[in-house]
Design a protein around this motif. Sequence first.
Motif, PDB file in Angstrom:
ATOM      1  N   VAL A   9       0.453  -1.108  -0.332  1.00 42.90           N
ATOM      2  CA  VAL A   9       0.080   0.037  -0.329  1.00 42.90           C
ATOM      3  C   VAL A   9       0.643   1.195  -0.149  1.00 42.90           C
ATOM      4  N   VAL A  10       2.389   1.504   1.071  1.00 41.50           N
ATOM      5  CA  VAL A  10       2.663   2.505   0.877  1.00 41.50           C
ATOM      6  C   VAL A  10       3.687   3.144  -0.600  1.00 41.50           C
ATOM      7  N   ALA A  11       3.859   1.931  -0.574  1.00 48.37           N
ATOM      8  CA  ALA A  11       4.676   1.799  -2.504  1.00 48.37           C
ATOM      9  C   ALA A  11       3.277   2.400  -3.610  1.00 48.37           C
ATOM     10  N   THR A  12       2.182   1.402  -3.228  1.00 45.99           N
ATOM     11  CA  THR A  12       1.627   2.187  -4.407  1.00 45.99           C
ATOM     12  C   THR A  12       0.808   3.264  -4.175  1.00 45.99           C
ATOM     13  N   VAL A  13       0.311   4.228  -3.169  1.00 43.09           N
ATOM     14  CA  VAL A  13       0.897   5.260  -2.606  1.00 43.09           C
ATOM     15  C   VAL A  13       1.687   6.092  -2.564  1.00 43.09           C
ATOM     16  N   ILE A  16       1.718   6.541  -6.872  1.00 43.27           N
ATOM     17  CA  ILE A  16       0.167   7.561  -6.989  1.00 43.27           C
ATOM     18  C   ILE A  16       0.566   8.534  -6.830  1.00 43.27           C
ATOM     19  N   TYR A  17       1.389   9.364  -5.292  1.00 40.44           N
ATOM     20  CA  TYR A  17       1.449  10.853  -5.047  1.00 40.44           C
ATOM     21  C   TYR A  17       2.409  10.796  -6.213  1.00 40.44           C
ATOM     22  N   ARG A  18       3.272   9.971  -6.950  1.00 48.71           N
ATOM     23  CA  ARG A  18       4.795  10.987  -7.651  1.00 48.71           C
ATOM     24  C   ARG A  18       4.058  11.292  -8.905  1.00 48.71           C
ATOM     25  N   SER A  19       2.803  10.886  -8.936  1.00 48.56           N
ATOM     26  CA  SER A  19       2.628   9.823 -10.948  1.00 48.56           C
ATOM     27  C   SER A  19       1.651  11.315 -10.839  1.00 48.56           C
ATOM     28  N   HIS A  20       0.684  11.900  -9.770  1.00 47.99           N
ATOM     29  CA  HIS A  20      -0.880  12.867 -10.186  1.00 47.99           C
ATOM     30  C   HIS A  20      -0.535  13.947  -9.033  1.00 47.99           C
ATOM     31  N   HIS A  21       0.536  13.747  -7.785  1.00 46.34           N
ATOM     32  CA  HIS A  21       0.347  15.213  -6.829  1.00 46.34           C
ATOM     33  C   HIS A  21       0.506  16.600  -7.843  1.00 46.34           C
ATOM     34  N   GLY A  22       0.787  16.928  -8.913  1.00 51.93           N
ATOM     35  CA  GLY A  22       1.282  17.863  -9.849  1.00 51.93           C
ATOM     36  C   GLY A  22      -0.186  18.562 -10.251  1.00 51.93           C
ATOM     37  N   TRP A  23      -1.252  17.180 -10.686  1.00 53.22           N
ATOM     38  CA  TRP A  23      -2.190  17.723 -11.118  1.00 53.22           C
ATOM     39  C   TRP A  23      -3.131  17.893 -11.141  1.00 53.22           C
ATOM     40  N   LEU A  24      -3.218  18.004  -9.269  1.00 48.45           N
ATOM     41  CA  LEU A  24      -3.746  17.667  -8.624  1.00 48.45           C
ATOM     42  C   LEU A  24      -3.951  18.748  -7.975  1.00 48.45           C
ATOM     43  N   LEU A  41      -5.855  20.781   0.893  1.00 46.54           N
ATOM     44  CA  LEU A  41      -6.483  19.563   0.458  1.00 46.54           C
ATOM     45  C   LEU A  41      -6.245  18.830  -0.166  1.00 46.54           C
ATOM     46  N   ALA A  42      -4.940  18.712  -1.066  1.00 49.35           N
ATOM     47  CA  ALA A  42      -4.676  17.693  -1.392  1.00 49.35           C
ATOM     48  C   ALA A  42      -3.570  16.758  -0.861  1.00 49.35           C
ATOM     49  N   HIS A  43      -3.283  17.407   0.501  1.00 50.73           N
ATOM     50  CA  HIS A  43      -3.304  16.507   1.609  1.00 50.73           C
ATOM     51  C   HIS A  43      -4.063  15.712   2.175  1.00 50.73           C
ATOM     52  N   ASP A  44      -5.166  16.208   2.134  1.00 51.41           N
ATOM     53  CA  ASP A  44      -6.452  15.508   2.653  1.00 51.41           C
ATOM     54  C   ASP A  44      -6.880  14.578   2.115  1.00 51.41           C
ATOM     55  N   THR A  45      -7.018  14.799   0.088  1.00 57.83           N
ATOM     56  CA  THR A  45      -7.462  13.465  -0.338  1.00 57.83           C
ATOM     57  C   THR A  45      -6.069  12.402  -0.912  1.00 57.83           C
ATOM     58  N   PHE A  46      -4.613  12.967  -0.476  1.00 57.93           N
ATOM     59  CA  PHE A  46      -3.737  11.334   0.032  1.00 57.93           C
ATOM     60  C   PHE A  46      -4.720  11.460   1.369  1.00 57.93           C
ATOM     61  N   VAL A  55      -6.581  -0.118  -1.876  1.00 58.99           N
ATOM     62  CA  VAL A  55      -5.249   0.752  -2.745  1.00 58.99           C
ATOM     63  C   VAL A  55      -4.346   0.456  -3.435  1.00 58.99           C
ATOM     64  N   ALA A  56      -4.133  -1.066  -3.413  1.00 58.38           N
ATOM     65  CA  ALA A  56      -3.014  -1.381  -4.189  1.00 58.38           C
ATOM     66  C   ALA A  56      -3.748  -2.237  -5.983  1.00 58.38           C
ATOM     67  N   ALA A  57      -4.662  -1.754  -5.511  1.00 59.43           N
ATOM     68  CA  ALA A  57      -5.539  -3.044  -6.485  1.00 59.43           C
ATOM     69  C   ALA A  57      -5.941  -1.811  -7.937  1.00 59.43           C
ATOM     70  N   LEU A  58      -5.730  -0.711  -7.404  1.00 61.91           N
ATOM     71  CA  LEU A  58      -6.704   0.646  -8.197  1.00 61.91           C
ATOM     72  C   LEU A  58      -6.148   0.218  -8.813  1.00 61.91           C
ATOM     73  N   ARG A  59      -7.155   0.300 -10.520  1.00 62.17           N
ATOM     74  CA  ARG A  59      -6.423  -0.150 -12.525  1.00 62.17           C
ATOM     75  C   ARG A  59      -6.710   1.776 -12.421  1.00 62.17           C
TER      76      ARG A  59
END
Length: 170
Positions: A9-13, A16-24, A41-46, A55-59
């Motif tokens: 889960v930590v690795a997946t998050v 996702i954080y590295r890939s999507h934090h900027g646009w979020l 709010l970005a922090h709250d979202t994560f 989380v690890a199963a998110l497509r």
Amino acid sequence: MPTSLHPAVVATVDAIYRSHHGWLLGWFQRRLGSACQAADLAHDTFLRLMASRDVAALREPGAFLRTLAHGVVVNHWRRIDIERAWAAAVSAQPEPVTPSPEERAVALETLCRIDEMLDRLNPKARSAFLLSQLDGLGYAQIGEQLGVSERMVKKYMAQAMLQCLLLAGE
């Protein structure tokens, strides 16, 4: 939220954080106009992402983040509306009745929790509860207004009271 997360889960998050934090962050900034609020709010979202199941199963993590972010921003706007209504009510009070900052913070938090509780109810149960508690209507009158039986009003009120008990227990 769990105090320790599974390494997958930590690795997946993290990915996702590295890939999507900027646009979020940009998404929130465009809606709020404030870099500080956007970061909060970005922090709250994560945090919500980490608390979600599987989380690890998110497509489609981007789509899932958009859904979470939408909920976070709606809650943010709802809280602002509650704060404005509270400020208007307080400003209408004579000076000796004006609450202290601590009392105000407790009242705002309570109002937000009540708003969340009401939001969990289906619309008719919410209406029945508000008609009973705010307008003082009896079950028969509520049933007439909502177009349901008195028995159904009792069920709606039971649902609302359960939510109140859950709120009181938090």
